[in-house]
Design a protein around this motif. Sequence first.
Motif, PDB file in Angstrom:
ATOM      1  N   ASP A  61       2.938  -0.613   3.926  1.00  0.00           N
ATOM      2  CA  ASP A  61       3.471  -1.567   4.785  1.00  0.00           C
ATOM      3  C   ASP A  61       2.666  -1.780   6.082  1.00  0.00           C
ATOM      4  O   ASP A  61       3.023  -2.532   6.957  1.00  0.00           O
ATOM      5  N   ASN A  88      -0.843   0.137  -9.954  1.00  0.00           N
ATOM      6  CA  ASN A  88      -0.007  -0.656  -9.078  1.00  0.00           C
ATOM      7  C   ASN A  88       1.346  -0.450  -8.912  1.00  0.00           C
ATOM      8  O   ASN A  88       1.931  -0.820  -8.063  1.00  0.00           O
ATOM      9  N   ASN A  89       1.804  -0.023 -10.210  1.00  0.00           N
ATOM     10  CA  ASN A  89       3.239   0.095 -10.511  1.00  0.00           C
ATOM     11  C   ASN A  89       3.767   1.524  -9.955  1.00  0.00           C
ATOM     12  O   ASN A  89       4.812   1.623  -9.650  1.00  0.00           O
ATOM     13  N   GLU A 134       6.706  10.880   5.034  1.00  0.00           N
ATOM     14  CA  GLU A 134       7.876  10.688   6.098  1.00  0.00           C
ATOM     15  C   GLU A 134       8.152  12.041   7.199  1.00  0.00           C
ATOM     16  O   GLU A 134       7.733  11.927   8.034  1.00  0.00           O
ATOM     17  N   GLU A 135       8.203  12.948   6.132  1.00  0.00           N
ATOM     18  CA  GLU A 135       8.391  14.212   6.700  1.00  0.00           C
ATOM     19  C   GLU A 135       7.178  14.923   6.923  1.00  0.00           C
ATOM     20  O   GLU A 135       7.100  16.182   7.584  1.00  0.00           O
ATOM     21  N   MET A 190       6.001  10.589 -10.782  1.00  0.00           N
ATOM     22  CA  MET A 190       7.658  10.927 -11.100  1.00  0.00           C
ATOM     23  C   MET A 190       7.780  12.399 -11.313  1.00  0.00           C
ATOM     24  O   MET A 190       8.210  13.119 -10.416  1.00  0.00           O
ATOM     25  N   LEU A 236       3.215   4.303 -10.827  1.00  0.00           N
ATOM     26  CA  LEU A 236       3.725   5.394 -11.983  1.00  0.00           C
ATOM     27  C   LEU A 236       2.944   6.318 -12.333  1.00  0.00           C
ATOM     28  O   LEU A 236       3.280   7.496 -12.696  1.00  0.00           O
ATOM     29  N   SER A 244       1.657   6.012  -3.887  1.00  0.00           N
ATOM     30  CA  SER A 244       2.417   5.476  -4.919  1.00  0.00           C
ATOM     31  C   SER A 244       3.400   4.288  -4.228  1.00  0.00           C
ATOM     32  O   SER A 244       4.280   4.638  -3.245  1.00  0.00           O
ATOM     33  N   ASN A 245       3.055   3.326  -4.940  1.00  0.00           N
ATOM     34  CA  ASN A 245       4.278   2.133  -4.912  1.00  0.00           C
ATOM     35  C   ASN A 245       5.545   2.656  -5.303  1.00  0.00           C
ATOM     36  O   ASN A 245       6.572   1.944  -4.788  1.00  0.00           O
ATOM     37  N   ALA A 246       5.757   3.468  -6.224  1.00  0.00           N
ATOM     38  CA  ALA A 246       6.972   3.870  -6.890  1.00  0.00           C
ATOM     39  C   ALA A 246       7.635   5.051  -5.956  1.00  0.00           C
ATOM     40  O   ALA A 246       8.725   5.034  -5.485  1.00  0.00           O
ATOM     41  N   THR A 247       6.962   5.857  -5.560  1.00  0.00           N
ATOM     42  CA  THR A 247       7.536   7.085  -4.942  1.00  0.00           C
ATOM     43  C   THR A 247       7.396   7.246  -3.425  1.00  0.00           C
ATOM     44  O   THR A 247       8.190   7.744  -2.747  1.00  0.00           O
ATOM     45  N   GLY A 248       6.374   6.381  -3.104  1.00  0.00           N
ATOM     46  CA  GLY A 248       6.017   6.384  -1.747  1.00  0.00           C
ATOM     47  C   GLY A 248       5.224   7.774  -1.236  1.00  0.00           C
ATOM     48  O   GLY A 248       4.997   7.836  -0.076  1.00  0.00           O
ATOM     49  N   LEU A 249       4.906   8.549  -2.423  1.00  0.00           N
ATOM     50  CA  LEU A 249       4.372   9.848  -1.976  1.00  0.00           C
ATOM     51  C   LEU A 249       2.849   9.719  -1.911  1.00  0.00           C
ATOM     52  O   LEU A 249       2.168   8.703  -2.559  1.00  0.00           O
ATOM     53  N   ASP A 286       5.072  14.326   0.978  1.00  0.00           N
ATOM     54  CA  ASP A 286       6.026  12.967   1.727  1.00  0.00           C
ATOM     55  C   ASP A 286       5.363  12.845   2.953  1.00  0.00           C
ATOM     56  O   ASP A 286       5.568  13.496   3.935  1.00  0.00           O
TER      57      ASP A 286
END
Lengths: 395, 691
Positions: A71, A164-165, A143-144, A185, A167, A114-119, A141
């Motif tokens: 983002d 890009n996915n 965020e934290e 994942m 995964l 990762s666009n899937a997990t955000g990690l 992570d």
Amino acid sequence: MKRLFLLVLIIIIGVSGLSAKDYYIYCTAESEDEVALIRFDGKTAHVEKRIPVGVWPVEIEGPHGITVSPDGDYWYLSMAHGLPYGHLYKYKTGTDEMVDRVELGLFPATMGISNATGLIYIVNFNLHGGHTEPSTVSIVDPEEMIEIDRVETGIMPHGSRLLNNGLKHYSVAMMSGMLYEIDAMTMQITRTISTAPPNKKMNAHSGHNMKKMDHSNMKMGKNKRMSNKDKKGIAAMGKMAMAKMDHKMPPEKPTWVYPHPNDNLIYVVNNGTDNVVEIDVKKWEVVRTFKTDKAPYNCEVSQDGKYLVVTYKGAAKTGVWDLKTGKEVAKLKNSRKVTHGVVISPDSRYAFVSVEGIGKEPGAVEVIDLHNLEKVAIAEIGKQAGGITFWKMTD
Amino acid sequence: MKHTLFILQIFLFSIVFGQKKNTEKLQFEFEVDSIELHVGETKELTIKLLNEDGDLSKNSFYVFGQRRALSVSPRTSDSTGIATVTVKAHKPGRLRLSVQSITVKRDDRVRDKLVVNVPFPPIDHIVFNQTPRKLYTETSTSFSVEVIDEAGLTRENADVKLKSSNTAVADFDIFGNLETKRTGRVTVSATAEGVTEQYNIRVVKNPVRSVTLSAEKDEIRTGDVLVLNATALNRSDRAIDDAPITYSYIGQADYGKFGLPAAGLVTDDGRFIAETAGLYTLIASSGGYSAQKTIKVVPRNVQKKAKLVGHGLISDVLTSDLWVWAGVDKHEGKDFAVTGTWGSNGEAYFWDVTNPDSMIIIDTITVDARTVNDVKISEDGRVGVITREGASNRKNGFVILDVSNPYNVTISAEYNDDMTGGVHNVFIYENHVYAVNNGRKYDIINIDDPKNPFRVGVYEMDTPGHSIHDVWIENGIAYSSNWSDGVVAVDIGGMKFDEADRSQSQFNPLLAKAGQGSPSNPIKLAEMGDPTGRNHAAFPFLSKSTGNFYIVGGDENFPWGVRATRGEPSNPRGGFHFLNFTDPENPKEDAVYQVPEAGSHNMWIFGDVLIAGNYQGGLRIVDISGELLGDIYNQGREIAVYQSSHKEGKIPNAPMVWGAQPYKDYIFFADMNSGLYCIQLEDLEKGPGAP
């Protein structure tokens, strides 16, 4: 005639308006403990800001890998040297204020989100020691800013990118000569493959399962450090013995991996054998080999899927490859030695290349116009320009 | 299996990209509000991701715990938004189990967390640190305990209640001191979380009827340790050896009552030291009786003037370490120095310092590096070693130089095998280079033939997360500084203890343990950790005046981070810690020299004098003679201070002393911001205002 003139005028204004975009790039200066923010206006590359990073003024902490969150709100920076473990830092884009940091492994380097997990998946390069111990990919992570897992891969892992996915995660290990696929994942290795071109592959390396790898016979296992008694024995063997490591290092020394925007192909840079291999994700095999100039290091594929841009660290050049024909369509000499990283603007128009330089020579970010295949601008930044990432385009 | 994986891939792909924009509000529902697990236990837990109607959202999510504290399996839910996971606790504490929905856009993601309480393992037993069986009335004895849990670990935060069975005989105050009141028997109990440990004490009548106090001197200087001899006597004037004696002091400073009050330190074993001059009354008490002695404390008066002899300005780069040595062959009789450079072009500058008032650069060696952090010259003045960090090919290491002609220094060899992470510091000792590299270890390289170096040994700690910064060698013992692991002494060929050798070097207790190690077989002799993690330098110090043996540990601490790279002066902190290794098995910190509002960096000890690089605090020369105790900075022990700076320095008008070396009658030192300096100590001119 008047109408024609007006039409031409409108087209000129329109075209110039379209091209009047600003491109923002972050680039690290590894021997300056700085990150530079560069704005390229289509003609000139401006150093907007030089952001000091790190906490030890008399130790080089080595900002190495850098990436911007999908983002665009944050940028993440790996600081390679620590005591002894390095850190991942989180900064706010724009204000460039530090938000948080988390300690990782030895010499954390390249990372991808990762666009899937955000990690964030970040390799612990660990260039220390005899290059005999497998290292890991840390999963964080953002965020934290906590590390939630470490996945063991090969020796000196480098390059870290996801489909890009989001995964699947890919990284290579320089001294293992392997590409590793991690399920984003489940955070487990799913496949590995030797990065050697097909005719040079060794059977022992093709697609072996990391879970079945037996390191027990290695001189120094993962958790088994050399005691000084062991070292005495090694020392007694003398110069020649120390030079010989038990691990047979494949010659490829892969340093980078980048997935094609269609997620069907992966490009791996073999720094040691001067080539880039194209790997079919489904077939999980090398399908094409591009013989490059000396010591290719990083690469990136343009979002339109047309070009593969490869930095040639040893040749101080950057190559542009047409992926359709498999031909190198341009090879541009860089302004100084030690070409390092590359990032391509999302509109596939410009490639931004970091060039380290040597000694006190400033590092540089050079801009290549992928339409005209020419170098159009350069910005000088701190010493040893390295990790580079794209932030945003504005009109 | 392959087929299943493929379906799973398609399935997950459809989750991520098949989902509609997440405009509705989703929320997590945990089966319980929180869970409690013991270390090693597992628990199954169901988590749902619900939409606004309370139905399963059909949006998957993933679950994770804190690494090495809480593991979870599986990590992902199914496509309907439900997961039944098994959580396992690995560490105690208030932990979090986090969940996050899987979406393409970060803003759409929903996050939540569940508290997982993992209690500390039950307490197994309690140990009293002191167990006196007999106490005298009218005394106070401090009690402390150690609490051990079932995992065998010490519980630091346990709430322990100390209790007396008979408070009329003896009772605890709120600080854990047992105050005895009258004769009798009492059981002392320590209780924590239901576990109790107790033992019996007999309180007997205090026989003390008087106390005597004497000391060897009536007058001492600030910083001198005065040993107090106090004895508790009974009615018959017989000494009661087990009667507790407490020491205290009152004083009247020469300066006045309040501005600079009488300040000092008196230890439990009766050693007194004063920081300010004045009259002090020393008191020894036991059983309600006391004795006192008044002494005079005079200023230490060790101050000298640090006179600048010469300055070699370096204004375009930051300067790092230095070394000074005597010329050889055709340059015999001359003196030379080498300085490194920091964050620049990989240069080392060679100076002719024969006339220190006009030091000039006579040669420059440039190597592939950004930082030449350390420079060293062999004892015979022929071989130099400079370190490399920031090499363009990342193959760092060190470079061996032929410095026999400092006007034409040549490179003999480069050594970078297994030193990719950079060599930060080196030491040359008996034809071996000890190269601290990768921040992890030091490699020992034979340079009998400087053109053909080869590795003969490696020393690396085995503690988790170990890290090393520097190494210094004396009499065959390598003293390294290791951040959190503190100072470490390693036998790399220490001369074997010889009882016929009456030289003072034999007072070094580590030499008594040495003699088995060699460069190819380094053997650890002693160590002392640094819980602050700031140990950056280590220097051996055998006190000429007392025979005590210390390893002095120097801090490096930049609490406010980077400023140098912004062209601004930095503001570090730190000190030099005198770690008494007279008993190598039980080292203890006796004293610290810490300049308020200044940093600490490299040091040199010459005789009983500390020469300290105090960064922005300048160069400090400190008297460390005699027994060392307490806060050295406040004891008037500073002999001289030199604040080096130059208006044309790399950072102008800002001292930043890196390190120093005494040489002949001079002290040479390097200032990061302004280059090489030479000073000389002179007696102070006596006159008005002189101390």
